[in-house]
Design a protein around this motif. Structure first.
Motif, PDB file in Angstrom:
ATOM      1  N   THR A   1       0.829  -1.202   0.000  1.00 59.39           N
ATOM      2  CA  THR A   1       0.000   0.000   0.000  1.00 59.39           C
ATOM      3  C   THR A   1       0.864   1.253   0.000  1.00 59.39           C
ATOM      4  OG1 THR A   1      -1.587  -1.262   1.324  1.00 59.39           O
ATOM      5  CG2 THR A   1      -1.977   1.097   1.108  1.00 59.39           C
ATOM      6  N   LEU A   2       1.940   1.227   0.790  1.00 58.52           N
ATOM      7  CA  LEU A   2       2.849   2.375   0.815  1.00 58.52           C
ATOM      8  C   LEU A   2       3.458   2.623  -0.557  1.00 58.52           C
ATOM      9  CD1 LEU A   2       4.450   4.552   2.349  1.00 58.52           C
ATOM     10  CD2 LEU A   2       6.188   2.796   2.796  1.00 58.52           C
ATOM     11  N   PHE A   3       3.906   1.543  -1.201  1.00 59.24           N
ATOM     12  CA  PHE A   3       4.502   1.707  -2.532  1.00 59.24           C
ATOM     13  C   PHE A   3       3.483   2.297  -3.507  1.00 59.24           C
ATOM     14  CE2 PHE A   3       5.358   0.007  -6.808  1.00 59.24           C
ATOM     15  CZ  PHE A   3       6.598   0.586  -7.033  1.00 59.24           C
ATOM     16  N   LEU A   4       2.260   1.753  -3.514  1.00 56.00           N
ATOM     17  CA  LEU A   4       1.210   2.285  -4.380  1.00 56.00           C
ATOM     18  C   LEU A   4       0.931   3.753  -4.079  1.00 56.00           C
ATOM     19  CD1 LEU A   4      -1.594  -0.431  -4.735  1.00 56.00           C
ATOM     20  CD2 LEU A   4      -0.676   0.997  -6.563  1.00 56.00           C
ATOM     21  N   GLN A   5       0.850   4.076  -2.807  1.00 55.81           N
ATOM     22  CA  GLN A   5       0.597   5.455  -2.388  1.00 55.81           C
ATOM     23  C   GLN A   5       1.647   6.404  -2.956  1.00 55.81           C
ATOM     24  OE1 GLN A   5      -0.156   6.446   1.946  1.00 55.81           O
ATOM     25  NE2 GLN A   5       1.927   7.284   1.740  1.00 55.81           N
ATOM     26  N   GLU A   6       2.904   6.003  -2.851  1.00 55.34           N
ATOM     27  CA  GLU A   6       3.996   6.897  -3.250  1.00 55.34           C
ATOM     28  C   GLU A   6       4.124   7.028  -4.767  1.00 55.34           C
ATOM     29  OE1 GLU A   6       5.662   8.880  -1.148  1.00 55.34           O
ATOM     30  OE2 GLU A   6       4.183   8.089   0.266  1.00 55.34           O
TER      31      GLU A   6
ATOM     32  N   GLU B   1       4.176   2.492   9.422  1.00 54.69           N
ATOM     33  CA  GLU B   1       3.069   3.298   9.939  1.00 54.69           C
ATOM     34  C   GLU B   1       3.402   4.791   9.963  1.00 54.69           C
ATOM     35  OE1 GLU B   1       5.691   2.080  13.317  1.00 54.69           O
ATOM     36  OE2 GLU B   1       4.753   1.055  11.607  1.00 54.69           O
ATOM     37  N   ASN B   2       4.685   5.125   9.929  1.00 52.43           N
ATOM     38  CA  ASN B   2       5.095   6.529   9.940  1.00 52.43           C
ATOM     39  C   ASN B   2       4.970   7.186   8.572  1.00 52.43           C
ATOM     40  OD1 ASN B   2       5.864   6.586  12.716  1.00 52.43           O
ATOM     41  ND2 ASN B   2       7.718   5.462  12.177  1.00 52.43           N
ATOM     42  N   TYR B   3       4.713   6.410   7.543  1.00 52.36           N
ATOM     43  CA  TYR B   3       4.671   6.935   6.181  1.00 52.36           C
ATOM     44  C   TYR B   3       3.359   6.640   5.466  1.00 52.36           C
ATOM     45  CZ  TYR B   3       9.643   7.353   7.058  1.00 52.36           C
ATOM     46  OH  TYR B   3      10.854   7.682   7.609  1.00 52.36           O
ATOM     47  N   LEU B   4       2.643   5.637   5.924  1.00 56.76           N
ATOM     48  CA  LEU B   4       1.402   5.245   5.272  1.00 56.76           C
ATOM     49  C   LEU B   4       0.251   6.108   5.778  1.00 56.76           C
ATOM     50  CD1 LEU B   4      -0.048   3.271   3.363  1.00 56.76           C
ATOM     51  CD2 LEU B   4      -0.299   1.715   5.299  1.00 56.76           C
ATOM     52  N   VAL B   5      -0.490   6.691   4.848  1.00 55.28           N
ATOM     53  CA  VAL B   5      -1.661   7.492   5.193  1.00 55.28           C
ATOM     54  C   VAL B   5      -2.878   6.578   5.242  1.00 55.28           C
ATOM     55  CG1 VAL B   5      -3.150   9.416   4.521  1.00 55.28           C
ATOM     56  CG2 VAL B   5      -0.673   9.538   4.114  1.00 55.28           C
ATOM     57  N   GLY B   6      -3.415   6.360   6.435  1.00 57.42           N
ATOM     58  CA  GLY B   6      -4.598   5.513   6.553  1.00 57.42           C
ATOM     59  C   GLY B   6      -4.278   4.035   6.622  1.00 57.42           C
ATOM     60  N   ARG B   7      -5.293   3.220   6.419  1.00 57.29           N
ATOM     61  CA  ARG B   7      -5.184   1.771   6.576  1.00 57.29           C
ATOM     62  C   ARG B   7      -4.470   1.143   5.367  1.00 57.29           C
ATOM     63  NH1 ARG B   7      -6.753   1.349   1.832  1.00 57.29           N
ATOM     64  NH2 ARG B   7      -8.840   2.005   1.221  1.00 57.29           N
ATOM     65  N   PRO B   8      -3.896  -0.058   5.565  1.00 59.04           N
ATOM     66  CA  PRO B   8      -3.320  -0.785   4.430  1.00 59.04           C
ATOM     67  C   PRO B   8      -4.418  -1.416   3.585  1.00 59.04           C
ATOM     68  CG  PRO B   8      -3.092  -2.080   6.420  1.00 59.04           C
ATOM     69  CD  PRO B   8      -3.667  -0.756   6.844  1.00 59.04           C
ATOM     70  N   SER B   9      -4.087  -1.790   2.375  1.00 55.42           N
ATOM     71  CA  SER B   9      -5.032  -2.502   1.522  1.00 55.42           C
ATOM     72  C   SER B   9      -5.218  -3.925   2.042  1.00 55.42           C
ATOM     73  CB  SER B   9      -4.535  -2.514   0.073  1.00 55.42           C
ATOM     74  OG  SER B   9      -3.293  -3.199  -0.014  1.00 55.42           O
ATOM     75  N   GLU B  10      -6.187  -4.637   1.464  1.00 57.71           N
ATOM     76  CA  GLU B  10      -6.531  -5.983   1.910  1.00 57.71           C
ATOM     77  C   GLU B  10      -6.334  -6.981   0.774  1.00 57.71           C
ATOM     78  OE1 GLU B  10      -7.554  -6.799   4.912  1.00 57.71           O
ATOM     79  OE2 GLU B  10      -8.582  -5.090   5.825  1.00 57.71           O
ATOM     80  N   ILE B  11      -6.276  -8.265   1.121  1.00 55.92           N
ATOM     81  CA  ILE B  11      -6.342  -9.289   0.098  1.00 55.92           C
ATOM     82  C   ILE B  11      -7.812  -9.496  -0.277  1.00 55.92           C
ATOM     83  CG2 ILE B  11      -4.214 -10.450   0.825  1.00 55.92           C
ATOM     84  CD1 ILE B  11      -5.985 -12.529   2.230  1.00 55.92           C
ATOM     85  N   VAL B  12      -8.069  -9.871  -1.521  1.00 52.74           N
ATOM     86  CA  VAL B  12      -9.446 -10.055  -1.975  1.00 52.74           C
ATOM     87  C   VAL B  12     -10.101 -11.228  -1.259  1.00 52.74           C
ATOM     88  CG1 VAL B  12     -10.887 -10.728  -3.934  1.00 52.74           C
ATOM     89  CG2 VAL B  12      -9.133  -8.979  -4.227  1.00 52.74           C
TER      90      VAL B  12
END
Length: 454
Positions: free
Chosen positions: A375-380, A425-436
């Motif tokens: 999720t962090l990678f996608l966010q950035e 957690e210091n860089y991710l905005v909000g919750r992580p993504s989930e597995i389907v």
């Protein structure tokens, strides 16, 4: 590199309305909000080539290309021209249109191992029709599907094997068993455990790495020795591994095969193809066996989708599409791998898959697969104008797009490296993504109670 994207005001407004009206907020689980960061576009407005624009006006280079359905590029001119011309003459009739024959001829010229084909709208229809046909042909009730491949159909025969099997009767779930990819002994054990009951084995010819030498041929021989059929799901590999599918790369002619996604360059078109002896059971000219109600879809032969399919196949036959996908994917892999090495995250972030169909794997500092780091990678990268749930290229991803993507990924991996050191957690905005495939959703927190004064 363009300035960072941070604003999704209109997307956020519309996605709330979508969730109120549409279960999940969209029509494909892979497109769901739970698969993306909080900081991400919720609504796409348009696409052209390898670029898309969200409803807030933000521009992205897109990878994944409609979950691999758009191989040539968004709004590809030749495909649009063909679809528009067909639409101007009407799109659906009470008797067949000649374009149905033309599309079948073009498809069978391309996929030379198949002898008959029937078109439909999505991959689930095609694979489920293949399963029904295999059961009718063999007179057996069980299906073996590959446990290492994530998706075959929305229908009960497959969904019953996943954690999201609520609503699937236990009796139905018992009719599908699973096996391991590349392990012939796994298939043998199923035949030993269920003698005379398995109608077919269904699998993707590859998820990225090539199968062990001779595996697909050996699996088919094993199936035939035990009275079963081999079905290849070419939804992803078709029109990526080779214009005739991965079966052409690996030198195997399956009994049945299923194509879709890139077949219509984004238009809704899929296909069930196979040997005449089997496919004829769904026709009108056989009387030695009970009829098979194979595929019957009001919209399965919409003229504009078939026209798009014909135009798409003609481009693949005439132009070096496949070579381009491999070449650009290879450049992308090499550039990102170099960046990961430079930021010392190569053990935690890896580009995986075949050059024509790349993905990435994310791990935490303990080396465990991590949705938070994904999720962090996608966010950035989204912040830097790249929308990439995977790294799948199209025919319209040019060198400039590849270079810009590598630059954006390099900046994202710098953040990734810091997160490994000091905590994601210091860089991710909000919750992580989930597995389907999860049995339960996370509990939704109630909105805060506000007083009248507030």
């Amino acid at each position: 590199m363009r300035g960072q994207i941070e604003t999704f005001v209109e997307s956020d407004r519309l996605r709330q309305r979508a969730h109120a009206l549409i279960p999940g907020g969209c029509h494909t689980y892979a497109k769901g909000d739970d698969q993306y960061p909080v900081l991400s576009p919720g609504i796409i407005a348009r696409g052209l080539g390898s670029h898309v624009w969200d409803i807030d006006g933000n521009e992205y280079i897109e990878y994944g290309m409609g979950n691999r359905a758009v191989g040539l590029g968004h709004a590809y001119p030749e495909v649009l021209k063909a679809a528009r011309a067909a639409l101007a003459l009407g799109c659906n009739f009470t008797r067949p249109h000649r374009i149905e024959l033309e599309c079948a001829e073009r498809f069978l010229d391309l996929v030379s191992g198949a002898e008959m084909v029937k078109f439909c709208k999505d991959g689930s229809d095609a694979t489920s029709a293949a399963v029904r046909l295999a059961r009718a042909y063999t007179g057996r009730d069980m299906i073996a599907c590959c446990a290492d491949h994530p998706f075959f159909s929305t229908d009960d025969w497959f969904i019953g094997t996943t954690p999201v099997n609520s609503g699937v009767p236990a009796q139905t779930r018992e009719l599908t068993v699973t096996f391991r990819y590349g392990v012939l002994q796994s298939a043998r054990e199923l035949f030993d455990t269920h003698p005379g009951r398995i109608a077919a084995f269904i699998l993707e010819p590859s998820r990225g790495d090539d199968p062990p030498a001779g595996y697909l041929q050996a699996l088919q021989r094993l199936c035939h020795e035990n009275g079963a059929l081999l079905i290849l799901d070419e939804m992803i590999t078709g029109f990526r591994w080779h214009k005739a599918g991965a079966q052409a790369v690996y030198g195997v002619v399956p009994d049945l095969s299923c194509f879709g996604k890139a077949l219509g360059n984004g238009f809704a078109l899929s296909a069930l193809a196979g040997k005449r002896e089997i496919m004829r059971l769904g026709g009108l000219d056989q009387s030695d066996r009970p009829r098979v109600f194979l595929l019957s879809t009001t919209h399965g032969a919409e003229t504009h989708a078939l026209a798009a399919g014909i135009a798409t196949m003609e481009v693949y036959a005439r132009e070096p599409v496949i070579e381009h996908l491999y070449r650009q994917g290879r450049k992308l892999r090499e550039g990102i791998t170099d960046s990961a090495q430079r930021h010392r995250v190569r053990d935690f972030f890896r580009v995986v898959g075949r050059d024509c169909c790349l993905a990435y794997a994310t791990s935490d500092r303990d080396g465990q697969p991590s949705q938070a780091f994904r999720t962090l990678f996608l966010q950035e990268i989204i912040r830097r104008g790249i929308l990439a749930p995977s790294l799948v290229v199209s025919y319209t991803h040019g060198d400039a797009e590849i270079e810009q993507t590598i630059e954006a990924v390099d900046a994202a991996l710098a953040v990734y490296a810091r997160a490994l050191e000091t905590g994601v957690e210091n860089y991710l905005v909000g919750r992580p993504s989930e597995i389907v495939y999860r049995r339960f959703n996370r509990p939704v927190a109630p909105p805060p109670v506000r007083t009248a004064a507030e």
